[in-house]
Design an enzyme around this catalytic site. Structure first.
Site: not given
Ligand code: NAD
Length: 258
Positions: A19, A65, A92, A157, A161, A192, A194, A258
């Site tokens: 992601g 973890d 992240n 969530y 956040k 996004i 992912t 907005q």
């Molecule tokens: P994702 O699910 O695609 O990837 C998350 C990654 O974190 C994976 O590789 C997973 O194995 C790892 N992970 C999960 N639990 C874990 C743990 N306990 N320890 C270590 N690694 C762990 O998610 P993403 O969309 O890439 O999100 C990444 C960050 O961005 C997150 O904090 C998410 O809240 C934030 N975010 C995402 C979006 C979006 O739309 N995708 C929007 C805003 C914020």
């Protein structure tokens, strides 16, 4: 095109295997950083480390973890031993659960808080301890636009956040007042595509309607890509932003303007 903006630096990215985290690892490596990919998914982390090495970069995968306090000490010690330092930390890793304030189970609430908020706290603390003796560094905490605005179906969530957003400012002030040279900032993406978002969409009654609806909420007319968020992280990671701490960078195509 790579400009080596991170040459000589070491970066640790949690949730770096997939992601948004994977995009951050690829970009930081292209810009010259040695990258520690820390994730519970060690297979994907290893595959990404190999991909980065084949492209001429330097990366290693670590099993971490982010909720495990002892594992943080172990991982940071291993990164310091392998790469000789730590300059950039991106907290992240995160998860989402679809549930309202009325329906969220305590188990889901705690799971989200544990990874999204405890994990960022433990990471920031470990980062400060590792970086302060080296005269500085950049810690980047992944929040969300949902740390700034709410949604009726993402209660835990939103809470986690929002916590990341203001915890980041506290850590930034502590580091600034202590004279550590460590900057701490937060990044706030919108949607996004992912695994996190496609997985959450699959739980909804109308996933295609959901996708149309979220695109419509982006005035720029398209969703952001993982690389858009990675570039915001790169900006905060570089010495060019040496005077920016406690700030929020929103990457959302105008969603919350907005
Ligand atoms: P994702 O699910 O695609 O990837 C998350 C990654 O974190 C994976 O590789 C997973 O194995 C790892 N992970 C999960 N639990 C874990 C743990 N306990 N320890 C270590 N690694 C762990 O998610 P993403 O969309 O890439 O999100 C990444 C960050 O961005 C997150 O904090 C998410 O809240 C934030 N975010 C995402 C979006 C979006 O739309 N995708 C929007 C805003 C914020």
């Amino acid at each position: 095109m790579a400009t080596q903006r991170c040459a000589g630096k070491t970066a640790l990215v949690t949730g770096g295997a997939r992601g948004l985290g994977a995009a951050q690892c690829r970009l930081l490596a292209r810009e010259g950083a040695k990258v520690a990919i820390a994730d519970i998914d060690t297979q994907a982390g290893q595959a990404l480390a190999t991909e980065i090495a084949q492209a001429g970069g330097a990366a290693r995968a670590y099993a971490l973890d982010v909720t495990d306090e002892a594992a943080w000490d172990k991982t940071v010690a291993a990164v310091l031993a392998d790469f000789g330092g730590l300059d950039i930390l991106i907290n992240n890793a995160g998860i989402a659960r679809i549930a309202s304030a009325e329906d969220c189970t305590l188990a889901d609430w705690r799971a989200v808080m544990s990874i999204n908020l405890d994990g960022v706290f433990l990471g920031t603390r470990a980062g400060i301890r590792a970086m302060k003796t080296r005269g500085g560094g950049s810690i980047i905490n992944m929040s969300s636009i949902y740390g700034i605005v709410g949604d009726s179906v993402t209660a835990a969530y939103n809470a986690s956040k929002g916590g990341v957003r203001n915890f980041t400012k506290s850590a930034a002030l502590h580091c600034a007042k202590s004279g550590y040279g460590i900057r701490v900032n937060s990044v706030h993406p919108s949607f996004i595509m992912t695994d996190m978002v496609t997985g959450a969409a699959a739980c909804l009654p109308d996933p295609e309607g959901f996708l149309k609806d979220i695109i419509a909420r982006h005035p720029i007319g398209r969703l952001c890509e993982p690389e858009d968020v990675a570039y915001a992280c790169l900006y905060l990671a570089c010495d060019e932003t040496r005077n920016q701490t406690g700030i929020e960078i929103v990457v959302d195509g105008g969603y919350i303007a907005q």
